[in-house]
Scaffold this active site. Structure first.
Site, short mmCIF file in Angstrom:
data_model
loop_
_atom_site.label_atom_id
_atom_site.label_comp_id
_atom_site.label_asym_id
_atom_site.label_seq_id
_atom_site.Cartn_x
_atom_site.Cartn_y
_atom_site.Cartn_z
N ASP A 21 5.78 14.16 9.84
CA ASP A 21 4.52 13.87 9.16
C ASP A 21 4.75 13.96 7.66
O ASP A 21 5.39 14.90 7.17
CB ASP A 21 3.46 14.89 9.59
CG ASP A 21 2.05 14.47 9.22
OD1 ASP A 21 1.86 14.00 8.08
OD2 ASP A 21 1.15 14.62 10.05
N ASP A 71 -2.51 3.79 6.75
CA ASP A 71 -3.86 3.93 7.29
C ASP A 71 -4.84 4.16 6.14
O ASP A 71 -4.67 5.10 5.35
CB ASP A 71 -3.89 5.13 8.24
CG ASP A 71 -5.18 5.22 9.05
OD1 ASP A 71 -6.22 4.72 8.58
OD2 ASP A 71 -5.14 5.79 10.16
N ASP A 112 -3.48 -4.36 2.39
CA ASP A 112 -4.45 -5.45 2.43
C ASP A 112 -5.85 -4.94 2.13
O ASP A 112 -6.77 -5.73 1.96
CB ASP A 112 -4.46 -6.09 3.83
CG ASP A 112 -4.91 -5.09 4.89
OD1 ASP A 112 -4.27 -4.03 5.00
OD2 ASP A 112 -5.91 -5.35 5.57
#
Length: 215
Positions: free
Chosen positions: A96, A118, A154
């Site tokens: 992580d 994310d 994006d």
């Protein structure tokens, strides 16, 4: 992915040569794994591995380490690496990003890639975004003084948030565009799987390359 395939992914983890099973042991001495002193570039959230595979093939004098915390996704990236044959300057760790300081000493990394992370769109989750200031401070520690952070997304809101966080820390913006594929930098760009999908759908890709100014 169905449950039985998830179980297969976990069962196959130890079958991959490119998976580093004890990455903490390499902290401060990743050159011993690669058997050279070449610069280290890392991608946090490597997905299926296309970006890092192409980078490693294109730049044999740079060492690449891919981070992926989701086992099922990581297994797919390891399969893709295996299909390419011997890529000596590439490896994968299951870790992580929150704990990245456990794996690298100060100034050990030359470049950090964040590709289509994310966005964590809910406002209460902003601290989980990989461009949140606390993550940026960790990248600053592990990066060389001339090291770079390269970010593509994006998501316009995430891009705006990321720029604000970078500016808050006084980072120097070296490249910035809200239309990567219409910019001069597209020639040097290597697409990820997500990027190819979004581009075909006509979605503009945001990109920023930055350096920590006080290094």
């Amino acid at each position: 992915m169905r449950l039985r395939n998830v179980k297969k992914a976990f069962n196959r983890i130890n079958d991959y040569e490119k998976l580093i099973k004890d990455p903490i042991n390499y902290k401060g001495k990743w050159h011993t794994y690669f058997d050279n002193d070449n610069p280290i570039h890392i991608e946090i959230g490597m997905g299926r591995g296309r970006f890092l595979i192409e980078q490693a093939k294109k730049n044999p004098t740079i060492n690449y380490i891919g981070f992926e915390k989701f086992t099922v996704v990581m297994v797919k990236s390891l399969d893709n690496i295996k299909e390419e044959g011997d890529i000596s300057n590439l490896c994968v760790v299951r870790y992580d990003a929150q704990d990245i300081l456990e794996l690298f000493e100060e100034n050990e990394v030359a470049k950090v890639y964040l590709n289509f992370s994310d966005p964590w769109p809910k406002e209460r989750h902003y601290k989980r975004r990989l461009t949140y200031r606390e993550f940026l401070k960790k990248y600053e520690i592990i990066l060389r003084p001339e090291g770079l952070l390269c970010f593509k997304t994006d998501n316009q809101l995430l891009f705006d948030f990321s720029l604000r966080e970078m500016q808050m820390l006084g980072m120097s913006i070296l490249k910035e565009t809200r239309n990567l594929h219409g910019s001069p930098w597209v020639q040097e760009n290597i697409m990820t799987e997500y990027e190819e999908k979004f581009t075909k759908e006509g979605i503009a890709i945001n990109m920023v390359e930055a350096r920590f100014s006080n290094r």
